[in-house]
Structures are given as structure tokens and as C-alpha cells.
Motif scaffolding. Structure first.
Motif, PDB file in Angstrom:
ATOM      1  N   LEU A   1      47.498  56.553  35.096  1.00 30.97           N
ATOM      2  CA  LEU A   1      46.883  55.320  35.616  1.00 30.97           C
ATOM      3  C   LEU A   1      45.369  55.380  35.512  1.00 30.97           C
ATOM      4  N   ILE A   2      44.794  56.556  35.846  1.00 29.95           N
ATOM      5  CA  ILE A   2      43.331  56.687  35.794  1.00 29.95           C
ATOM      6  C   ILE A   2      42.844  56.556  34.352  1.00 29.95           C
TER       7      ILE A   2
ATOM      8  N   ARG B   1      44.312  54.911  32.010  1.00 33.07           N
ATOM      9  CA  ARG B   1      44.432  53.502  31.623  1.00 33.07           C
ATOM     10  C   ARG B   1      43.272  52.692  32.189  1.00 33.07           C
TER      11      ARG B   1
ATOM     12  N   LYS C   1      41.514  49.812  29.888  1.00 30.16           N
ATOM     13  CA  LYS C   1      41.713  48.555  30.618  1.00 30.16           C
ATOM     14  C   LYS C   1      40.865  47.433  30.025  1.00 30.16           C
ATOM     15  N   GLU C   2      41.499  46.256  29.934  1.00 28.75           N
ATOM     16  CA  GLU C   2      40.758  45.088  29.473  1.00 28.75           C
ATOM     17  C   GLU C   2      39.878  44.590  30.613  1.00 28.75           C
TER      18      GLU C   2
ATOM     19  N   VAL D   1      38.332  42.110  32.968  1.00 38.04           N
ATOM     20  CA  VAL D   1      38.619  40.736  33.408  1.00 38.04           C
ATOM     21  C   VAL D   1      37.439  40.240  34.227  1.00 38.04           C
ATOM     22  N   ILE D   2      36.960  39.040  33.891  1.00 33.36           N
ATOM     23  CA  ILE D   2      35.838  38.471  34.657  1.00 33.36           C
ATOM     24  C   ILE D   2      36.412  37.648  35.804  1.00 33.36           C
ATOM     25  N   TYR D   3      36.080  38.066  37.034  1.00 30.60           N
ATOM     26  CA  TYR D   3      36.629  37.350  38.190  1.00 30.60           C
ATOM     27  C   TYR D   3      35.807  36.107  38.497  1.00 30.60           C
TER      28      TYR D   3
ATOM     29  N   PHE E   1      46.918  49.040  41.368  1.00 30.31           N
ATOM     30  CA  PHE E   1      46.939  50.462  41.003  1.00 30.31           C
ATOM     31  C   PHE E   1      48.360  51.017  41.110  1.00 30.31           C
TER      32      PHE E   1
ATOM     33  N   GLY F   1      51.371  50.600  38.429  1.00 28.86           N
ATOM     34  CA  GLY F   1      51.544  51.455  37.259  1.00 28.86           C
ATOM     35  C   GLY F   1      52.728  52.408  37.375  1.00 28.86           C
TER      36      GLY F   1
ATOM     37  N   GLU G   1      46.462  39.518  36.182  1.00 26.32           N
ATOM     38  CA  GLU G   1      45.354  39.411  35.221  1.00 26.32           C
ATOM     39  C   GLU G   1      45.487  38.152  34.379  1.00 26.32           C
TER      40      GLU G   1
ATOM     41  N   LEU H   1      44.592  35.118  36.426  1.00 24.44           N
ATOM     42  CA  LEU H   1      43.141  34.968  36.596  1.00 24.44           C
ATOM     43  C   LEU H   1      42.497  34.374  35.346  1.00 24.44           C
ATOM     44  N   ILE H   2      42.896  34.902  34.180  1.00 22.87           N
ATOM     45  CA  ILE H   2      42.340  34.399  32.922  1.00 22.87           C
ATOM     46  C   ILE H   2      42.684  32.924  32.745  1.00 22.87           C
TER      47      ILE H   2
ATOM     48  N   ASN I   1      40.717  30.639  35.251  1.00 21.28           N
ATOM     49  CA  ASN I   1      39.310  30.519  34.835  1.00 21.28           C
ATOM     50  C   ASN I   1      39.166  29.576  33.654  1.00 21.28           C
TER      51      ASN I   1
END
Lengths: 314, 279
Positions: free
Chosen positions: A301-302, A304, A309-310, A312-314, B118, B121, B161, B164-165, B168
Motif C-alpha cells: 500500500l505504501i 502504491r 498513485k494518481e 487527484v485534485i480535490y 488506505f 488496499g 477517486e 471526485l474527478i 469536479n
């Protein structure tokens, strides 16, 4: 003023610690796993020490003994075995995924079909396209566990040697997972065919394999491809545990068998400890396979989150 | 007339490939599993099997009673729908909350979201084993299975994700800005786009949720397809008992038909929304 500075300094160190917590956990757990792996490789060549003794802590047997065997060495051997299964699954996954991916891109085209060679090429492309397309669709029409369990039971019933069963199951798992690679690969190739830089690369003399390897797999698929590469050994580990839990696993030491023991014995052990029984090395022995799996998962996970990781703009 | 014919053409084009693939996968599983079927029950033809299944005669050694296909596959499909709707509602909440409200509760929600992202995963098998270790027994309620299936295998992270995309992108799109400026209803302008997005998300993720649900059902041995698989196939096969696979074959038949019909319905609805429906 001085107190404030000290406070700030502590805050700064805390900030640094918290910001790099992922890296710290990654390094520590990676070191522990590496230790187990190295010990496992050593024990493949040098047999596991066999000695009966008291059930207590010593530097010679760091995790105590189990049926007279060193528990640390047994667990290391199990990890090495699961690593071997993971690599086997990964290789099958790569071979079938890329082959079917290439096949999926070879849609039959009648252009250039003038001579005998053209006809041969047309029929070859037709056969390869329909085979790979059909297999991809077939594997995706039913959820993975159904096909996997059917084939696993077939392997179990067959007259194959016992030691061959689990590797064969892992080969089947790799084959069943391969559409995940082939679909994305074919989609990328079909998309990139339209661009001019591909024609340019071909005309400058770049070979087709180089083109697939560098342009498509490394640059275009990049993150998703490497994530798949990381995930497949992890999937093989998880399914090995699943099969062991259902009594379809390996007879010798694997992580699945250790986990099965933990599932059966740890809850009652915890209840006894909560009632006042002192903790022994047996509790640690039951808990440590789960800690190892948690370490492997958290490392994944770390990795990734940090590397693949892609944003993402919040 | 032309419009109608193109619609009919689309429906007819989609059918043969799907029917062929689902029939082929069912035949592979049917003949592979016939090996375990005890001799006095084994079917000579598919027709005989279908006759039994459609009349609901799935009598087994363990439980001599009538079972319908719907009662076998129903719980699993319902679990998938509930898990997906939970994921979509939660991810929409996460993506809209910062626009509506800013405060302490938002911080807690974002914290929960990041920790769930998290944790997602982890594989479903890992979660199930952890649950078994903590509780010490196999009896769980369906809601636990639904939650475990929704929050594992990276599904939660992917869906939030993507949401969210999407949110937006939609908020910045010209027609939504125009609708806002004119003071008209955003829901009326955006509902088609929202439905298309929701259906494509469901199409891409529902089989993964279904396999998660099946694995959880096998491990906890509760309800649905997984329970039937474990009780009628996995345990008898390892014990070497004569197996009667009527219920298992019926479950697989129902599963494949369900997948085919649902996928076809989603495809047709998406095509309808994209090509023929405006707002």
C-alpha cells in the motif's frame, strides 16, 4: 523564548517523524521480511535444525520451537515457498496477459491481401484474434472464484502427485487473472495506433518488441502495469491462504497453514489471556504469521501511495 | 422508422456474442463438474438438467427440499447492489460535502475517508481472516459481508477517486455554469450525465464486488452462492463423499444468466441514454 524554541523544535521533529512515518514503517517491515527471506534461502540449502528443548526464548531459536523444529526457520521456509508461488503466478500472468493482449489487437484486416502470403497472414490474424478475444470474454463472464474453485477441485481429484497440486493451482490463478493485463494492453495499443509518433518510431527502424516494451508498457501503461506486477504475487498469497483454509492447500509448511492454525487457536488463546493466563511464546507464534501478512500488505500500500498513485485534485 | 431500425439493429448486434460466451462458460463448468456428480444423478443432456432446474427440483442429500434459483443467487446479487449503492452514496457525500460545509465534522469525515481509502488496499480474504480471528466464530450478519465486500480490493479508493474527478469535471463544464447563471435547476440539466456515469461505474466494478461477496460467503458460510458452493461442493469433494450437484449447477446457471442479463440491460440503457435521450 527559549521554552518556545524547544517546543517548536519538538514540534518540528514530530512533524518530520509523522511525515516520514510511511517510509519508516516501510523500511522496518521490509528489513524484517528480508531477514525471513534470507533465513529461508539459507534453510533451503542447510536443513532446518532439529532439536527438542524447553519452550522458551533463546537466541538460537528466536521464535521458539514447534514440534521440535525451529519456528523461525519453518516460517522462513513458508515465506520462501509463497514467494516461489507468487513468481510462478506472475510469470503465467505476464505470458498469457501479453500474448492475449497482442492477439486482441490483431483484428482481421483485408488490406494487403494480394498473394498467398497475405491470405496466410489474414487467417493467422483471424485465428489469433478470435481465440484471444474469446478467451478474454469467457474468463470475464464468470467471477474468478467460480472458475478457480472448479479447476482447483479438478486438480485435487486428479492423480497428480501431491507436491504438484499447489503450483498447478497457482498457474491456473495466473491464467485466470491475465485478462486484467490483456484488456488494458490491447486498449492502449489500439489507441496509440492512431498517433503519428508511432509511425515515426517504426520508420526510424525501431523494432516492434522495443516499441511495445518502451512506448506502450513503460510510458503509456506505466503505473497500472507496475501496480499489476506488484499485485499478482500478493493475490497468489491471498488465494493460497484461502485454499489452505478450505483444506485444499499444500501439505507442507506454507503461510496458509500457519494462518489456519492461528484462526483455529488464537481466539481461545486471547480469551484465556484476558482471564489472567500469562502470555507465552505460543501466543507470539500464533500471532506472527498475521503480522507478516499485514507487513506485506502495508508495504504494498505504501509503495502504491508513494510511487504509483494518481494525483487527484480535490 | 430509421431511428427504430437502428435501435433494433443495436439490440440484435449485442445478443449473439454475449449468448455464445455465457453458454460456453456454462458448458465448460457443467462438464467439468459432472465428474463429481454421483452416478445415479448424472445428467445425460442439458435439456434434462434444465427441466429439473426450471421445475425447482434441486433435492439434495443434505436437505430434501425444493430450492429455487432465485433463492440461491438472490442474496448475493442483493448484497452487490447494496454494497455499490453504499459506495456511491458515500463517495458523493465525500465529494459534495466540502462545497456545502466547512468545519470540524468535515475534518472528521475526511479523516475517516483517508483511513478507509488506505484500508481498502487490503484483500477481502485478509479482512475475513481478521474478522474470524477477532470474533472467533463464523456467524456474521449480511451487513458485515456487504461492508467487507465494499471496503476491500481497492474498490473504495477507485470509486471515490473517480467520483471526485467526475464531480469536479461536471461542476466546471459549460452547461452547468450556464444553468447556474440562468438560475435553472442543476439536477434537471445534470441527471442524465450522472446516470451515465453511475451505470458505467457499476458496469466496470460490479463483477469484482460479486466475486468479493462470493469469497466472503464461502469463508463465513452464510447465504447465497458461496454458501451453496461450500456446502454442496467444496466440503463433500474434500471428504470424498458422493456429491449431488443439482443446487451448485443451478446456482452457476443462474449466476451466468444473471450476469448476462444485467450486463445487457446496462449496455442497452447506456446506449439509449447516450444516443437517443437528451436531458
Amino acid at each position: 523564548m527559549a521554552e518556545k524554541l524547544v517546543k517548536n523544535r519538538i514540534g518540528l521533529w514530530l512533524d518530520i517523524f509523522l511525515n516520514n512515518l510511511g517510509t519508516i514503517i516501510f523500511v522496518i517491515s521490509f528489513a524484517v521480511l528480508l531477514l525471513f527471506c534470507l533465513n529461508g534461502i539459507y534453510n533451503v540449502f542447510v536443513p532446518v535444525s532439529f532439536q527438542s528443548g524447553a519452550n522458551q526464548f533463546s537466541f538460537k531459536f528466536p521464535l521458539g520451537l514447534k514440534n521440535g523444529h525451529c519456528y523461525f526457520s519453518l516460517l522462513s521456509l513458508a515465506i520462501i515457498k509463497n514467494l516461489f508461488y507468487g513468481i510462478l503466478t506472475l510469470l503465467t500472468f505476464l505470458v498469457f496477459g501479453l500474448l492475449m493482449g497482442v492477439g486482441n489487437t490483431l483484428e482481421p484486416d483485408r488490406r494487403g491481401m494480394i498473394d498467398k502470403k497475405g491470405y496466410v497472414r489474414l487467417y493467422l490474424s483471424k485465428i489469433s484474434y478470435w481465440t484471444s478475444y474469446g478467451v478474454t470474454q469467457l474468463l470475464q463472464s464468470v467471477p474468478l472464484p467460480i472458475f478457480l474453485l472448479t479447476f482447483v477441485i479438478l486438480v485435487q481429484v486428479s492423480s497428480l502427485p501431491v507436491s504438484w497440486r499447489m503450483p498447478l493451482n497457482m498457474l491456473i490463478l495466473g491464467f485466470l487473472l491475465s485478462p486484467r493485463l490483456s484488456e488494458s494492453f490491447a486498449a492502449q495499443v489500439k489507441m496509440l495506433r492512431r498517433f503519428e509518433f508511432m509511425d515515426t518510431a517504426r520508420s526510424t527502424g525501431m523494432s516492434l518488441w522495443r516499441l511495445y516494451g518502451s512506448h506502450i508498457i513503460h510510458y503509456q501503461m506505466g503505473r497500472s502495469f507496475y501496480m499489476l506486477l506488484l499485485q499478482v504475487p500478493f493475490y497468489s498469497l491471498m488465494y493460497e491462504i484461502f485454499l489452505s483454509y478450505l483444506n485444499y492447500g499444500d501439505q507442507n509448511a506454507t503461510i496458509g497453514l500457519f494462518i489456519k492454525d492461528s484462526i483455529q487457536l488464537l481466539p481461545s488463546e486471547i480469551i484465556l489471556i484476558s482471564q489472567g493466563m500469562p502470555m507465552s511464546i505460543r501466543t507470539l507464534q500464533l500471532a506472527i504469521p498475521l503480522i507478516i501478512i499485514a507487513m506485506i500488505t502495508i508495504n504494498l500500500l505504501i509503495l502504491r501511495n508513494r510511487a504509483f498513485k494518481e494525483k487527484v485534485i480535490y | 422508422m430509421d431511428k427504430m431500425s437502428s435501435k433494433a439493429k443495436y439490440f440484435i448486434q449485442r445478443l449473439p456474442a454475449g449468448v455464445f460466451v455465457s453458454l460456453a462458460s456454462f458448458l465448460i463448468l457443467f462438464f467439468a463438474l459432472q465428474i463429481f456428480q454421483s452416478d445415479d444423478v448424472s445428467y445425460l443432456s442439458i435439456g434434462e438438467f434444465l427441466n429439473h432446474v426450471l421445475r425447482g427440483e434441486l433435492q439434495t442429500n443434505i436437505e430434501a427440499q425444493k430450492i429455487s434459483i432465485l433463492s440461491i443467487i438472490g442474496p448475493s446479487f442483493l448484497a452487490v447492489l447494496l454494497a455499490f449503492s453504499f459506495l456511491v452514496v458515500f463517495s458523493l457525500l465525500i465529494s459534495f460535502l466540502p462545497r456545502l460545509y466547512d468545519g470540524f465534522v468535515l475534518k472528521i469525515v475526511v479523516l475517516i475517508h483517508s483511513s478507509l481509502a488506505f484500508l481498502s488496499g487490503f484483500h477481502i480474504i485478509f479482512f475475513s481472516i481478521l474478522w474470524l480471528l477477532i470474533t472467533g466464530n463464523q456467524d456474521v450478519s449480511r451487513s458485515v459481508i456487504i461492508l467487507l465486500a465494499a471496503l476491500s480490493s481497492g474498490l473504495y479508493l477507485d470509486i471515490t477517486e473517480q467520483t471526485l474527478i467526475f464531480v469536479n469535471k461536471m461542476n466546471q463544464s459549460d452547461y452547468i455554469v450556464a444553468v447556474r447563471a440562468l438560475g435553472q435547476s442543476v439536477w434537471k440539466a445534470g441527471r442524465r450525465e450522472l446516470l451515465i456515469w453511475c451505470l458505467t461505474l457499476f458496469r466496470s466494478s460490479w463483477l469484482l464486488i460479486l466475486s468479493n461477496v462470493i469469497i466472503a460467503e464461502i469463508i463465513f458460510s452464510s447465504g447465497g452462492i458461496g454458501h451453496i458452493l461450500r456446502r454442496e461442493l467444496l466440503i463433500p469433494a474434500i471428504e470424498g463423499v458422493n456429491v449431488e450437484l443439482n443446487a451448485v449447477l443451478a446456482a452457476i446457471f443462474g449466476l451466468i444468466m444473471g450476469i448476462f442479463i444485467l450486463n445487457l440491460l446496462i449496455d442497452i440503457t447506456l446506449e439509449y441514454l447516450r444516443k437517443w435521450r437528451r436531458n
